[in-house]
Every structure is written in C-alpha cells, then in structure tokens.
Design an enzyme around this catalytic site. Structure first.
Site, PDB file in Angstrom:
ATOM      1  N   HIS A  91       0.898  -1.152  -0.058  1.00  0.00           N
ATOM      2  CA  HIS A  91      -0.058   0.142   0.049  1.00  0.00           C
ATOM      3  C   HIS A  91       0.709   1.013   0.061  1.00  0.00           C
ATOM      4  O   HIS A  91       0.437   2.063  -0.880  1.00  0.00           O
ATOM      5  CB  HIS A  91      -1.075  -0.152   1.167  1.00  0.00           C
ATOM      6  CG  HIS A  91      -1.886   1.151   1.165  1.00  0.00           C
ATOM      7  ND1 HIS A  91      -1.799   2.310   2.030  1.00  0.00           N
ATOM      8  CD2 HIS A  91      -2.997   1.419   0.398  1.00  0.00           C
ATOM      9  CE1 HIS A  91      -2.987   2.910   1.761  1.00  0.00           C
ATOM     10  NE2 HIS A  91      -3.482   2.485   0.826  1.00  0.00           N
ATOM     11  N   HIS A 113      -4.284   7.230  -5.275  1.00  0.00           N
ATOM     12  CA  HIS A 113      -5.243   7.962  -4.576  1.00  0.00           C
ATOM     13  C   HIS A 113      -5.487   9.141  -5.382  1.00  0.00           C
ATOM     14  O   HIS A 113      -4.938   9.534  -6.120  1.00  0.00           O
ATOM     15  CB  HIS A 113      -4.955   8.349  -3.170  1.00  0.00           C
ATOM     16  CG  HIS A 113      -4.754   7.213  -2.264  1.00  0.00           C
ATOM     17  ND1 HIS A 113      -3.515   6.555  -1.919  1.00  0.00           N
ATOM     18  CD2 HIS A 113      -5.556   6.315  -1.746  1.00  0.00           C
ATOM     19  CE1 HIS A 113      -3.839   5.562  -1.111  1.00  0.00           C
ATOM     20  NE2 HIS A 113      -4.872   5.435  -1.029  1.00  0.00           N
ATOM     21  N   HIS A 122      -7.627  -0.631  -4.674  1.00  0.00           N
ATOM     22  CA  HIS A 122      -7.885  -1.177  -3.557  1.00  0.00           C
ATOM     23  C   HIS A 122      -8.641  -2.588  -3.592  1.00  0.00           C
ATOM     24  O   HIS A 122      -8.549  -3.424  -2.844  1.00  0.00           O
ATOM     25  CB  HIS A 122      -8.598  -0.310  -2.617  1.00  0.00           C
ATOM     26  CG  HIS A 122      -7.940   1.073  -2.112  1.00  0.00           C
ATOM     27  ND1 HIS A 122      -7.464   2.253  -2.965  1.00  0.00           N
ATOM     28  CD2 HIS A 122      -6.886   1.213  -1.345  1.00  0.00           C
ATOM     29  CE1 HIS A 122      -6.681   2.770  -2.448  1.00  0.00           C
ATOM     30  NE2 HIS A 122      -6.315   2.263  -1.214  1.00  0.00           N
ATOM     31  N   HIS A 243     -13.843   7.746   3.394  1.00  0.00           N
ATOM     32  CA  HIS A 243     -12.669   7.115   3.272  1.00  0.00           C
ATOM     33  C   HIS A 243     -11.603   7.712   4.154  1.00  0.00           C
ATOM     34  O   HIS A 243     -11.087   7.347   5.181  1.00  0.00           O
ATOM     35  CB  HIS A 243     -12.266   6.845   1.972  1.00  0.00           C
ATOM     36  CG  HIS A 243     -11.060   6.297   1.831  1.00  0.00           C
ATOM     37  ND1 HIS A 243      -9.906   7.147   1.579  1.00  0.00           N
ATOM     38  CD2 HIS A 243     -10.197   5.146   2.215  1.00  0.00           C
ATOM     39  CE1 HIS A 243      -8.674   6.501   1.615  1.00  0.00           C
ATOM     40  NE2 HIS A 243      -9.014   5.330   1.951  1.00  0.00           N
ATOM     41  N   HIS A 247     -10.072   7.105   8.251  1.00  0.00           N
ATOM     42  CA  HIS A 247      -8.835   6.793   8.391  1.00  0.00           C
ATOM     43  C   HIS A 247      -8.107   7.613   9.433  1.00  0.00           C
ATOM     44  O   HIS A 247      -7.652   7.284  10.308  1.00  0.00           O
ATOM     45  CB  HIS A 247      -7.841   7.084   7.061  1.00  0.00           C
ATOM     46  CG  HIS A 247      -7.727   5.684   6.358  1.00  0.00           C
ATOM     47  ND1 HIS A 247      -6.775   4.968   6.482  1.00  0.00           N
ATOM     48  CD2 HIS A 247      -8.436   5.535   5.054  1.00  0.00           C
ATOM     49  CE1 HIS A 247      -6.599   4.021   5.423  1.00  0.00           C
ATOM     50  NE2 HIS A 247      -7.725   4.588   4.616  1.00  0.00           N
ATOM     51  N   PHE A 264      -1.024   7.357   4.385  1.00  0.00           N
ATOM     52  CA  PHE A 264      -0.874   6.520   3.556  1.00  0.00           C
ATOM     53  C   PHE A 264       0.220   5.421   3.923  1.00  0.00           C
ATOM     54  O   PHE A 264       0.315   3.938   3.934  1.00  0.00           O
ATOM     55  CB  PHE A 264      -0.775   6.633   2.315  1.00  0.00           C
ATOM     56  CG  PHE A 264      -2.005   7.299   1.678  1.00  0.00           C
ATOM     57  CD1 PHE A 264      -3.089   6.894   2.037  1.00  0.00           C
ATOM     58  CD2 PHE A 264      -2.010   8.632   1.031  1.00  0.00           C
ATOM     59  CE1 PHE A 264      -4.367   7.473   1.556  1.00  0.00           C
ATOM     60  CE2 PHE A 264      -3.201   9.269   0.961  1.00  0.00           C
ATOM     61  CZ  PHE A 264      -4.323   8.705   0.947  1.00  0.00           C
ATOM     62  N   HIS A 277     -11.482  -0.815   3.937  1.00  0.00           N
ATOM     63  CA  HIS A 277     -11.768  -0.908   2.669  1.00  0.00           C
ATOM     64  C   HIS A 277     -12.563  -1.921   1.912  1.00  0.00           C
ATOM     65  O   HIS A 277     -13.261  -1.892   0.678  1.00  0.00           O
ATOM     66  CB  HIS A 277     -10.255  -1.162   1.922  1.00  0.00           C
ATOM     67  CG  HIS A 277      -9.567   0.287   1.695  1.00  0.00           C
ATOM     68  ND1 HIS A 277      -9.787   1.060   0.755  1.00  0.00           N
ATOM     69  CD2 HIS A 277      -8.687   1.071   2.707  1.00  0.00           C
ATOM     70  CE1 HIS A 277      -9.207   2.000   1.066  1.00  0.00           C
ATOM     71  NE2 HIS A 277      -8.694   2.154   2.015  1.00  0.00           N
TER      72      HIS A 277
HETATM   73 CU1  C2O Z   1      -5.092   3.546  -0.114  1.00  0.00          CU
HETATM   74 CU2  C2O Z   1      -7.540   3.771   2.554  1.00  0.00          CU
HETATM   75  O1  C2O Z   1      -6.255   3.982   1.486  1.00  0.00           O
END
Ligand code: C2O
Length: 347
Positions: A91, A113, A122, A243, A247, A264, A277
């Site tokens: 990731h 992203h 993802h 999203h 996070h 990230f 995800h």
């Molecule tokens: Cu690639 Cu939730 O991030």
C-alpha cells in the site's frame, strides 16, 4: 494506449509526510530473475463464492479466523511477501510515490489515490490479501468482512479490534474513539463536530450526500488519470469522506499525520484497514446500482488497461488490470446485502 502502469523494476524510496514517525523502505522484494504472470485465476462458474459480511452480523468464531490469519501473517519471516508488514508496504509503495511511470514519463510518480484508480487498486489489494489470508488458515472460502460504518449498527469501531490480546488490536489509535463511541464520518482532526446523539443522523445524511448526490463518475470515482498525467487529478466524493475521514478518526490525533491509519505510508499496518476497504469496495458496487444503474469509467480503454502488481498466495508476482476487476463474481466473491439506512436520508 495511455493506461497507467508502474515501472516496478524502478521502485525507489517513497516520499514521506513531514515528521514521519517511521522511515519505511516500501519497495517489495522482486523475484530474481524477474518473473511476472498475468492474472487468469477467474472463479470457476459453479465454485462457491466467498461472501463478505458486515462485522456486526458475524460471530466470534468467524472473527477468530481473521484474527488467526493476521496473527500468522505477522509471524512470517520479514522477507516473505505474505508477511503482514510486507503487505502494508505494498500500500505504501503505491501511495507514496515508490513507482515511477514508464518512459518517457519516468519523472512522474504514480499515486493510486485521488483519481479513478482508487476503487480498482484497492479492490485488487484486498482481493490478494483475502486469498493469502484464506490460504494461510486453510480456508479458501474465507472472505474479508466489512466494517459497515454506513449501517447504524456498524457506526463504531468493531469491538474485535479493541481487544488488546487480539492480533486485530493496534496500538496507534485514538484512545477516545474506542467502542462504543460513534464514528464521525465527516471527522476533522481535533474538531469534534457534533454530539454523540446527533451523530448517527448526521452520518446518514452525510452518506446520502456522498453517495446519492454524487451522481457522475467524475464526482464519485475521482478524476481521469492517464500515462503522462500528473498524479492526484481529483478526489472522489466517498474517497474524500468517509474514506479519508475514517482513516484519520482511527489514527492518533496527537501524531503528526495521525499515524497509523491517518496517513498512507503506515495505514495498512493497522488491521482495521482491511475491513474499512472491504466496505469501500462494497460501496463502489452499490453506487453503480443506484438510480437503476450509474456508469463508472468502464467504457474508457485507458482506465480498463491500467495495471498493478501483487503477490498471490503462492508467491507469484501477478500483473492485473482494471478490466479484470469489474465483476467481483469473476473474482470469486460477493457482498452480503444489508439495508442502506442512508438511501432515503436526504438532509
Ligand atoms: Cu489507499 Cu484507505 O487508502
């Protein structure tokens, strides 16, 4: 074709946010000699589908499988591509500019992203994680459950992740946000926006805005991003929030980038990343079904031809494209459908 494809042989150090708390080298180990296989492991037509279910409807026995799989991944040698931290680095490398674009645009770094790559990248990432985990626990039908923060019952951190004795526990999380605290789907760090009893209705109205009102592919999926383009053309509605906000909400507010989940380069070190995800992947499918069918970018050849690379459960390095990700049944899984309490929650 102007499809994005990372130059994996040219992987280099990633770009980190200011005051990074750890300095990871995120490039995956490559097989030598470099051997790449093209994805072709489509599910057989009558094979059982893996069913991804919401955590709030699962029992302890099922969650123990996830717990066990992650414990095994954490125990594998550091240089094994199935190792838990190695997975997190995949990731990191796709998010923090570890890969350049292919010539003649090798001066441009790839970022999955804030563009139309967000959902399909993802999807593949969770797909391979799921297959590796299922293989390690000897259950090829294991499906990564989803954290349904858009369901009323799912609007808090699932309790399994808050048990300090579990492999699902993670130390770098905001201690104020443990269950039963209700998640703020439009969270801003250090600005608690509303009271806990208003939060559920606020979240439902917010979901309506991000899903239902986001009725074009550009608004929902994010911006067009082709070979030769600068990274991060435009962020999609749900990618921005919930999203990004979930996070940040999980990570520690007192760390520079709300590590680990809030940034990230470290996000996938927290096991809650995967059910988070799984839910986003589910919402992509739900969005395309709204209003009797909404269109993502599936008639754009460059989007369809865009490529990523992942290790599978047999330690093969596999090249995948977006075209092959579009039908989850062909990838062998579906989502258990639950009610969508936000669908009519017009503010
Ligand atoms: Cu690639 Cu939730 O991030």
């Amino acid at each position: 074709s102007r499809a994005i494809s990372p130059d994996i042989a040219k992987c280099g150090p990633v770009e980190l946010p200011p005051n990074a708390i750890t300095l990871p080298y995120c490039c995956p180990i490559l097989p030598s000699p470099l051997k790449i296989i093209d994805f072709k492991e489509f599910a057989k037509p009558n094979a059982p589908l893996r069913v991804r279910k919401p955590i709030h409807l699962l029992d302890d026995e099922y969650m123990a499988k996830l717990e066990k799989g992650i414990a095994i991944m954490k125990s594998l040698p550091e240089n094994d591509p199935r190792n838990y931290i190695q997975q997190a680095k995949v990731h990191c490398v796709y998010c923090n500019g570890g890969y350049p674009q292919k010539p003649p645009f090798q001066n441009l770094k790839i970022d999955i992203h804030r563009s139309w790559l967000f959902y399909p990248f993802h999807r593949w990432y969770i797909y391979f994680f799921e297959r590796i985990l299922g293989n390690l626990i000897g259950d090829p039908n294991f499906a990564v459950p989803y954290w349904s923060w858009d369901s009323i019952e799912g609007m808090q951190m699932p309790k399994y992740f808050a048990d300090p004795n579990s492999s699902l526990y993670h130390n770098l999380r905001d201690p104020r946000h443990l269950p039963p605290y209700i998640v703020d789907l439009n969270y801003h760090v250090n600005a608690e926006s509303t009271t806990q009893d208003q939060q559920v209705n606020y979240n439902l109205a917010f979901m309506y805005k991000q899903m239902v009102l986001a009725d074009t592919k550009e608004v929902f999926m994010g911006g067009v991003y082709r070979h030769g383009d600068q990274a991060q053309p435009a962020i999609g509605s749900v990618e921005l929030a919930p999203h990004n906000t979930v996070h940040k909400w999980v990570g520690r507010a007192d760390l520079p980038s709300q590590e680990d989940m809030g940034t990230f380069y470290t996000a996938a070190r927290d096991p809650i990343f995967y059910p988070h995800h799984s839910n986003l992947d589910r919402l992509w499918g739900i969005w395309t079904s709204l209003d009797g069918g909404r269109k993502d970018y599936r008639d754009d050849q460059d989007w369809l031809d865009s490529e990523f690379f992942f290790y599978d459960e047999n330690l093969n390095l596999v090249r995948v494209n977006i075209r092959d990700s579009l039908d989850t049944k062909k990838l062998g899984y579906v989502y258990e459908e639950v009610e969508l309490p936000w669908l009519n929650a017009s503010p």
